[in-house]
Motif scaffolding. Sequence first.
Motif, mmCIF file in Angstrom:
data_model
loop_
_atom_site.group_PDB
_atom_site.id
_atom_site.type_symbol
_atom_site.label_atom_id
_atom_site.label_comp_id
_atom_site.label_asym_id
_atom_site.label_seq_id
_atom_site.Cartn_x
_atom_site.Cartn_y
_atom_site.Cartn_z
ATOM 1 N N ILE A 65 0.837 -1.204 0.000
ATOM 2 C CA ILE A 65 0.000 0.000 0.000
ATOM 3 C C ILE A 65 0.864 1.243 0.000
ATOM 4 O O ILE A 65 0.599 2.217 -0.724
ATOM 5 N N ASP A 66 1.921 1.231 0.798
ATOM 6 C CA ASP A 66 2.823 2.380 0.856
ATOM 7 C C ASP A 66 3.480 2.628 -0.503
ATOM 8 O O ASP A 66 3.642 3.780 -0.924
ATOM 9 N N MET A 67 3.836 1.563 -1.204
ATOM 10 C CA MET A 67 4.428 1.705 -2.531
ATOM 11 C C MET A 67 3.433 2.305 -3.518
ATOM 12 O O MET A 67 3.782 3.161 -4.334
ATOM 13 N N VAL A 68 2.181 1.855 -3.429
ATOM 14 C CA VAL A 68 1.155 2.318 -4.362
ATOM 15 C C VAL A 68 0.744 3.759 -4.062
ATOM 16 O O VAL A 68 0.564 4.561 -4.978
ATOM 17 N N VAL A 133 -13.049 -8.737 -4.485
ATOM 18 C CA VAL A 133 -12.415 -7.462 -4.828
ATOM 19 C C VAL A 133 -12.173 -7.363 -6.331
ATOM 20 O O VAL A 133 -12.356 -6.300 -6.939
ATOM 21 N N VAL A 134 -11.775 -8.458 -6.941
ATOM 22 C CA VAL A 134 -11.538 -8.450 -8.386
ATOM 23 C C VAL A 134 -12.818 -8.105 -9.141
ATOM 24 O O VAL A 134 -12.781 -7.461 -10.189
ATOM 25 N N ARG A 135 -13.974 -8.528 -8.625
ATOM 26 C CA ARG A 135 -15.243 -8.169 -9.256
ATOM 27 C C ARG A 135 -15.457 -6.652 -9.207
ATOM 28 O O ARG A 135 -15.974 -6.059 -10.158
ATOM 29 N N ARG A 286 -8.047 -2.303 0.382
ATOM 30 C CA ARG A 286 -7.449 -0.981 0.124
ATOM 31 C C ARG A 286 -6.348 -1.069 -0.920
ATOM 32 O O ARG A 286 -6.270 -0.236 -1.834
ATOM 33 N N LEU A 287 -5.501 -2.076 -0.809
ATOM 34 C CA LEU A 287 -4.396 -2.243 -1.757
ATOM 35 C C LEU A 287 -4.912 -2.409 -3.179
ATOM 36 O O LEU A 287 -4.490 -1.697 -4.096
#
Length: 381
Positions: A65-68, A133-135, A286-287
């Motif tokens: 998450i921090d990277m994104v 989540v992918v949906r 969140r990610l």
Amino acid sequence: MVRLTRVQQQERTRRFVLTAAREEFTEHGYAAAKVDRIADRADLTRGAVYSNFPSKRALYLAVLIDMVENPTADEPPTPPPPPTTADALGAFARTWLERLPLVGDTASGGRLHLRSLGGVLDDERGRTVLAQVVRVEALLLALALESCEPARATPVRRVRLAELALTLLDGSGHLAESAPGFGDPFDLARACEHLAGIELTDTWEPPYLPYVTPARPCEDAWDPPTELTDRISGGRVDLGADGLITVLGAGRLAAVEEAVRSARPGEQVTVIVVTDDAAETGRLVRLRITDLVGCLRRVFAPDAWRRVRLVLDDDALVASAIGLTDLDDETESAVRVRNGAIVARAHGRGAAYAASTSDVSTSGASNAGTSNDTRPKGPTS
């Protein structure tokens, strides 16, 4: 000597841990990484690490998450909206493919850059949530693609096309994880462009809608929490405005499309995601959403998702304000807000559809739930 407040000290410790963890995961990968070595790298105790992150998985997700959310390079300005669906898919694919490992990358470093979850979600719950989540990811991409379509009497649904494109891209990522350098990104982007030409029968008419329990009419005071962030636009969310609010557990996220498609023209849709495990399940949602939206924002105009907002309600603030208790992964509930009050409530499967299609008069909720029309509505994106 400057004294740090407790909050500042906690944030400083958290930053030390994240930096050390990123180094550890880059060097050793997720499976071989050790929390003790991360603590040593950060010059902290093992207990200090666990006080901020309850598990190695939670720490790994936090690093991603921090990277994104804090990329090392400045993002390029958003270009003009793509003129066609094919152009949009190609532009999105090129943006997404920037994460592929390079030939010179180490195996573990390449996986981190790829945001790989290989070996991380090794339990049934994690895989189930990821599938949901992918949906949502497919729906967000589909809404963006639909914004490129010319206006029609019956709007086009592009979810199946979005699912196909994400399958191709995610498959290329899995292959690159095992065989870095295989597959030309430009060929993959062109392949995504050509997917737009495939004739797909794509409709939204779930068979259960005629059997959904009607919403319950009400006239309840509504005092929503403030300072909430929309994970799609990045802006603040005003839940006091008229619209549909749907609360979904992490195992029911596929119902996001129901909320979007059922909403009346011009009505705001807010999706509230709740979980009893913010450290892992909450971070996973969140990610994935943040990562995808970061790509979408570089291709599409912001108004592509102007009608839908997504809030991660880790502390159940919105759910509590609505009056929901006993939240879990299967939570599915919806309310409709009109003139500062909740005028319809629905629970269980089809809740968003029931709340949105309830017959609410402009003066209040006197007619809510009196309509017997439960016919499936067409896409209203």
